[in-house]
Design a protein around this motif. Structure first.
Motif, PDB file in Angstrom:
ATOM      1  N   PRO A 397      -4.643   6.488  -1.475  1.00  0.00           N
ATOM      2  CA  PRO A 397      -3.601   5.823  -2.271  1.00  0.00           C
ATOM      3  C   PRO A 397      -2.812   6.746  -3.195  1.00  0.00           C
ATOM      4  O   PRO A 397      -1.591   6.622  -3.271  1.00  0.00           O
ATOM      5  CB  PRO A 397      -4.369   4.764  -3.060  1.00  0.00           C
ATOM      6  N   PRO A 398      -3.461   7.708  -3.909  1.00  0.00           N
ATOM      7  CA  PRO A 398      -2.637   8.556  -4.782  1.00  0.00           C
ATOM      8  C   PRO A 398      -1.597   9.352  -3.994  1.00  0.00           C
ATOM      9  O   PRO A 398      -0.592   9.783  -4.563  1.00  0.00           O
ATOM     10  CB  PRO A 398      -3.641   9.498  -5.452  1.00  0.00           C
ATOM     11  N   LEU A 399      -1.829   9.543  -2.696  1.00  0.00           N
ATOM     12  CA  LEU A 399      -0.888  10.320  -1.885  1.00  0.00           C
ATOM     13  C   LEU A 399       0.137   9.436  -1.170  1.00  0.00           C
ATOM     14  O   LEU A 399       0.986   9.911  -0.431  1.00  0.00           O
ATOM     15  CB  LEU A 399      -1.647  11.152  -0.838  1.00  0.00           C
ATOM     16  N   PHE A 400       0.050   8.122  -1.383  1.00  0.00           N
ATOM     17  CA  PHE A 400       1.019   7.219  -0.759  1.00  0.00           C
ATOM     18  C   PHE A 400       2.375   7.453  -1.425  1.00  0.00           C
ATOM     19  O   PHE A 400       2.486   7.458  -2.645  1.00  0.00           O
ATOM     20  CB  PHE A 400       0.575   5.760  -0.945  1.00  0.00           C
ATOM     21  N   PRO A 401       3.454   7.666  -0.617  1.00  0.00           N
ATOM     22  CA  PRO A 401       4.736   8.084  -1.197  1.00  0.00           C
ATOM     23  C   PRO A 401       5.411   6.995  -2.037  1.00  0.00           C
ATOM     24  O   PRO A 401       5.107   5.809  -1.903  1.00  0.00           O
ATOM     25  CB  PRO A 401       5.589   8.398   0.040  1.00  0.00           C
ATOM     26  N   ASP A 402       6.346   7.432  -2.902  1.00  0.00           N
ATOM     27  CA  ASP A 402       7.157   6.492  -3.678  1.00  0.00           C
ATOM     28  C   ASP A 402       8.054   5.710  -2.734  1.00  0.00           C
ATOM     29  O   ASP A 402       8.439   6.199  -1.669  1.00  0.00           O
ATOM     30  CB  ASP A 402       8.019   7.257  -4.688  1.00  0.00           C
ATOM     31  N   ASP A 403       8.421   4.488  -3.163  1.00  0.00           N
ATOM     32  CA  ASP A 403       9.237   3.606  -2.319  1.00  0.00           C
ATOM     33  C   ASP A 403      10.470   4.308  -1.752  1.00  0.00           C
ATOM     34  O   ASP A 403      10.821   4.132  -0.593  1.00  0.00           O
ATOM     35  CB  ASP A 403       9.679   2.376  -3.109  1.00  0.00           C
ATOM     36  N   GLY A 404      11.125   5.120  -2.613  1.00  0.00           N
ATOM     37  CA  GLY A 404      12.367   5.757  -2.218  1.00  0.00           C
ATOM     38  C   GLY A 404      12.256   6.698  -1.021  1.00  0.00           C
ATOM     39  O   GLY A 404      13.232   6.975  -0.342  1.00  0.00           O
ATOM     40  N   GLU A 405      11.042   7.187  -0.764  1.00  0.00           N
ATOM     41  CA  GLU A 405      10.889   8.153   0.335  1.00  0.00           C
ATOM     42  C   GLU A 405      10.593   7.487   1.667  1.00  0.00           C
ATOM     43  O   GLU A 405      10.524   8.151   2.702  1.00  0.00           O
ATOM     44  CB  GLU A 405       9.703   9.088   0.034  1.00  0.00           C
ATOM     45  N   ILE A 406      10.389   6.153   1.635  1.00  0.00           N
ATOM     46  CA  ILE A 406       9.846   5.486   2.823  1.00  0.00           C
ATOM     47  C   ILE A 406      10.918   4.748   3.621  1.00  0.00           C
ATOM     48  O   ILE A 406      11.759   4.057   3.056  1.00  0.00           O
ATOM     49  CB  ILE A 406       8.780   4.446   2.402  1.00  0.00           C
ATOM     50  N   VAL A 407      10.879   4.880   4.953  1.00  0.00           N
ATOM     51  CA  VAL A 407      11.701   4.032   5.820  1.00  0.00           C
ATOM     52  C   VAL A 407      10.893   2.810   6.251  1.00  0.00           C
ATOM     53  O   VAL A 407      11.341   1.679   6.142  1.00  0.00           O
ATOM     54  CB  VAL A 407      12.164   4.796   7.082  1.00  0.00           C
ATOM     55  N   SER A 408       9.678   3.050   6.747  1.00  0.00           N
ATOM     56  CA  SER A 408       8.841   1.924   7.170  1.00  0.00           C
ATOM     57  C   SER A 408       7.363   2.295   7.117  1.00  0.00           C
ATOM     58  O   SER A 408       7.003   3.471   7.128  1.00  0.00           O
ATOM     59  CB  SER A 408       9.215   1.487   8.583  1.00  0.00           C
ATOM     60  N   VAL A 409       6.530   1.253   7.046  1.00  0.00           N
ATOM     61  CA  VAL A 409       5.083   1.448   6.983  1.00  0.00           C
ATOM     62  C   VAL A 409       4.435   0.501   7.983  1.00  0.00           C
ATOM     63  O   VAL A 409       4.871  -0.643   8.130  1.00  0.00           O
ATOM     64  CB  VAL A 409       4.544   1.115   5.571  1.00  0.00           C
ATOM     65  N   GLU A 410       3.398   0.994   8.672  1.00  0.00           N
ATOM     66  CA  GLU A 410       2.598   0.106   9.511  1.00  0.00           C
ATOM     67  C   GLU A 410       1.156   0.134   9.033  1.00  0.00           C
ATOM     68  O   GLU A 410       0.694   1.133   8.495  1.00  0.00           O
ATOM     69  CB  GLU A 410       2.659   0.539  10.975  1.00  0.00           C
ATOM     70  N   GLU A 411       0.461  -0.991   9.255  1.00  0.00           N
ATOM     71  CA  GLU A 411      -0.927  -1.075   8.804  1.00  0.00           C
ATOM     72  C   GLU A 411      -1.785  -1.735   9.893  1.00  0.00           C
ATOM     73  O   GLU A 411      -1.270  -2.497  10.710  1.00  0.00           O
ATOM     74  CB  GLU A 411      -1.011  -1.888   7.513  1.00  0.00           C
ATOM     75  N   PRO A 412      -3.102  -1.456   9.895  1.00  0.00           N
ATOM     76  CA  PRO A 412      -3.984  -2.045  10.912  1.00  0.00           C
ATOM     77  C   PRO A 412      -4.252  -3.535  10.665  1.00  0.00           C
ATOM     78  O   PRO A 412      -4.329  -3.969   9.508  1.00  0.00           O
ATOM     79  CB  PRO A 412      -5.283  -1.252  10.765  1.00  0.00           C
ATOM     80  N   TRP A 413      -4.369  -4.273  11.760  1.00  0.00           N
ATOM     81  CA  TRP A 413      -4.753  -5.682  11.690  1.00  0.00           C
ATOM     82  C   TRP A 413      -6.111  -5.875  12.328  1.00  0.00           C
ATOM     83  O   TRP A 413      -6.560  -5.064  13.134  1.00  0.00           O
ATOM     84  CB  TRP A 413      -3.702  -6.556  12.401  1.00  0.00           C
ATOM     85  N   VAL A 414      -6.753  -6.975  11.946  1.00  0.00           N
ATOM     86  CA  VAL A 414      -8.052  -7.291  12.526  1.00  0.00           C
ATOM     87  C   VAL A 414      -8.039  -8.726  13.059  1.00  0.00           C
ATOM     88  O   VAL A 414      -7.247  -9.556  12.614  1.00  0.00           O
ATOM     89  CB  VAL A 414      -9.196  -7.191  11.482  1.00  0.00           C
ATOM     90  N   ARG A 415      -8.907  -8.962  14.029  1.00  0.00           N
ATOM     91  CA  ARG A 415      -9.143 -10.341  14.478  1.00  0.00           C
ATOM     92  C   ARG A 415     -10.532 -10.753  14.004  1.00  0.00           C
ATOM     93  O   ARG A 415     -11.513 -10.055  14.238  1.00  0.00           O
ATOM     94  CB  ARG A 415      -9.043 -10.424  15.993  1.00  0.00           C
TER      95      ARG A 415
END
Ligand SMILES: Nc1nc2c(ncn2[C@@H]2O[C@H](COP(=O)(O)OP(=O)(O)OP(=O)(O)O)[C@@H](O)[C@H]2O)c(=O)[nH]1
Ligand SMILES: [Mg+2]
Length: 612
Positions: A397-415
């Motif tokens: 998390p501390p290395l997660f970029p600031d909003d301004g640097e991001i175009v898109s983010v994907e995350e894992p889903w579970v069933r």
């Protein structure tokens, strides 16, 4: 032992359904452990297992049993029975899957007071995928709360088998246990070998290992073909590493040396290898110049949560590296990689199969290696696409970029699969909704008398880790059970939440949250810190910040007049003098921008528990 007289089996079940207690009785009536040396769940030998009353690591053990009368294919006489007890908690299901590749049969235990639960289904599917013979058994039949007939009906429906093939046992009283042993001999086939047993054609599957300082790595193997004896020159086929077989033997359940291990048997081989990373589970051991192809290995499980672990003092970096190497030799499910962070210095990014797994590993590091640690807030991984076109997996998390640097983010889903008594479906649906889950479908479950439903839900892994388990337990009075598996990546709308103490970000407390929950999460984190952070010598601000804005703030009052606490009564001028000195000290600290904020270890531990 002649191969037709060997039986290898495991016990699988939902957590707490009585696997290890049943194993106790099996060990007792086969005379493997003397009654006077018996203790409850004797196979749970790790300190943490005993403290928490749960199984964390699988445990193999060999027993001997005399079948008095021939029954069907099984001739009367002595049998060698290799049992592997497995953990029930989902965080340790990698242990189960490995154990199942070493045996031909499985006891599927279902608690007579609980019925079929989520992990019953998961472990059943694992056993089926491994092609094992499944012996369904209802446990705890002694309990006054047992609903033996209902539960037999559930199992009969689940497995599509007649009820009279389902056995009943009590691990408390031992009832039904001798009958179970005989059924194992009858129903579980002897081990299969591909090649005629021939000492030159060894092939052994490594399903687990342990490490000790003087003997190095000891591998736990199931010999598939041929045989092995002390002094043989052997080869790890995948690692390509040669070694000489040191001591070898069986589990009784302690390691007990034998002369040979041969096809069908389960035992251990001391390799003498000391460096981590050579031996790995799923590797095949053969003779040096074997022409045999290696056995299919194991799929490496993908980590569910990551957290960074730093030594509290950088002087201990070497020690921590060594400790992680050692631990990875007794737990093959966790991963670690060196990283460095501006404020925390150098440490390791680690991957775990769940929150309990994380807790167990960090606890073992503290206890077995005496290390003081800083553990960052656990996080799932995000796939980030940056404005500059770069794509990156962000673990921390501390290395997660600031909003301004991001175009898109994907995350894992579970069933998920949730099994619940029908009366809790309403409140459960609410909890699922609050965690961004989509209930896919519902199946009624068991006979109408038991009134239970299996709900299938798709959900972001992030939400599953946000205290979902505890909320489900609490709205269902503990009756609902959950299992889950990762499915794939989907777009996510998330942002980094930082926590500031005395105007400075504490990286260990940063986390990635859903944008629309940023306010609530900030409030909660700040409020929690406010209650658990000890007062400092100066007034301390605690703030939550996301997307460049302060979303929540509280002010912790300063610690008062402690310097005079030891001066009782009397001399007020002396007290005043001390107060003044203290005031000066505080002023100096504030001038330096931030005082020396003291964050004790237990504050990190309490904050680590995500979303609570
Ligand atoms: N009444 C009764 N209680 C039992 C019986 N078997 C186990 N228990 C209790 O159930 C609890 C769990 O027993 P364990 O044997 O540790 O269960 P387990 O399946 O090995 O648990 P994990 O390995 O953590 O999944 C303990 O409190 C046992 O005392 C039984 O036959 N009758
Ligand atoms: Mg157990």
């Amino acid at each position: 032992m002649e191969i037709s007289r060997i039986r290898n089996f495991s016990i699988i079940a939902h957590i707490d359904h009585g696997k290890s207690t049943l194993a106790d009785r099996l060990l007792e009536i086969t005379g493997t452990i003397e009654k006077r040396k018996m203790q409850e769940q004797v196979l749970d030998s790790m300190e943490l297992e005993r403290e928490r009353g749960i199984t964390i690591k699988m445990q193999p053990v060999r027993m001997k049993y005399m079948l008095k009368e021939s029954a069907g294919q099984a001739k009367a006489g002595e049998y060698e029975m290799n049992l592997i007890d497995t953990p029930g908690h989902i965080d340790f299901s990698y242990e189960v899957s490995r154990a199942l590749k070493a045996v031909e049969g499985s006891i599927l235990l279902v608690d007579a007071t609980q019925g079929v639960q989520a992990q019953t289904l998961t472990t059943l599917n694992m056993a089926r995928d491994s092609g094992l013979v499944i012996i369904p058994v209802v446990s705890k039949i002694d309990s006054p709360l047992a609903r033996i007939d209902d539960v037999k009906a559930e199992i009969s429906q689940l497995l599509n088998i007649p009820e009279d093939t389902i056995l009943g046992v009590s691990g408390k009283t031992g009832e039904g246990v001798p009958e179970l042993l005989e059924e194992i001999i009858k129903r579980v086939p002897p081990p299969r070998t591909e090649i005629e047993a021939n000492a030159k054609d060894l092939r052994a599957l490594v399903f687990d290992f342990s490490y000790s300082n003087h003997r190095g790595v000891t591998v736990y193997v199931r010999v598939m073909d041929g045989s092995v004896k002390k002094g043989d020159t052997l080869l790890f086929r995948v690692a390509g590493q040669k070694f000489i077989a040191g001591e070898l033997g069986i589990f009784s359940p302690q390691e007990m040396p034998t002369d040979t291990l041969s096809a069908g048997e389960i035992g251990y081989i001391v390799t003498g290898i000391k460096e981590p990373g050579v031996a790995s589970v799923g590797d095949t051991i053969t003779t040096e110049r074997s022409a045999l192809h290696p056995l299919p290995g194991y799929m490496r499980p993908s980590p569910m949560v990551c957290a960074s672990i730093y030594p509290e003092s950088q002087d201990n970096l070497m020690l921590l590296r060594q400790a992680l190497g050692r631990l990875s030799l007794s737990d093959s499910a966790f991963t670690y990689e060196e990283e460095s962070s501006g404020t925390l210095g150098r440490g390791f990014r680690c991957g775990f199969l769940g929150m309990l797994h994380l807790e167990i590993i960090t606890e073992r590091l503290r206890r077995e290696f005496n290390l003081e640690l800083v553990v960052t807030t656990p996080s799932i991984t995000y796939a980030v696409t940056y404005r500059n076109g770069k794509k990156e997996i962000v673990y921390s998390p501390p290395l997660f970029p600031d909003d301004g640097e991001i175009v898109s983010v994907e995350e894992p889903w579970v069933r998920l699969k949730i099994i619940t008594p029908n009366e809790y479906i309403g409140p459960l649906t609410q909890v699922i909704f609050e965690h961004e889950g989509n209930a896919d479908h519902m199946d009624t479950f068991g006979e109408s008398s038991s009134n239970r439903t299996a709900i299938t839900v798709d959900m972001p892994l992030r939400e599953l880790m946000r205290n979902f388990f505890d909320e489900v337990k609490s709205v269902s009075s503990g009756y609902a059970s959950i299992s889950y598996a990762q499915t794939g990546m989907k777009p996510a709308d998330v942002t980094r939440l930082d926590i500031l103490i005395a105007e400075e970000v504490v990286p260990a407390f940063s986390r990635v949250v859903a944008r629309n929950k940023a306010y609530d999460e900030a409030e909660q984190a700040v409020e929690k810190l406010y209650t658990i952070l000890p007062k400092q010598l100066f007034v301390t601000k605690i703030q939550g910040r996301a997307g460049g804005r302060i979303l929540s703030s509280r002010t912790l009052a300063a610690l008062k007049k402690t310097v005079t606490a030891h001066l009782s009564g009397g001399d007020i001028s002396r007290k005043k003098k001390l107060w003044n000195i203290q005031k000066e000290g505080k002023k100096r600290m504030m001038e330096r921008g931030r005082g020396n904020v003291n964050i004790p270890q237990d504050v990190f531990v309490k904050m680590m528990r995500m979303g609570e």
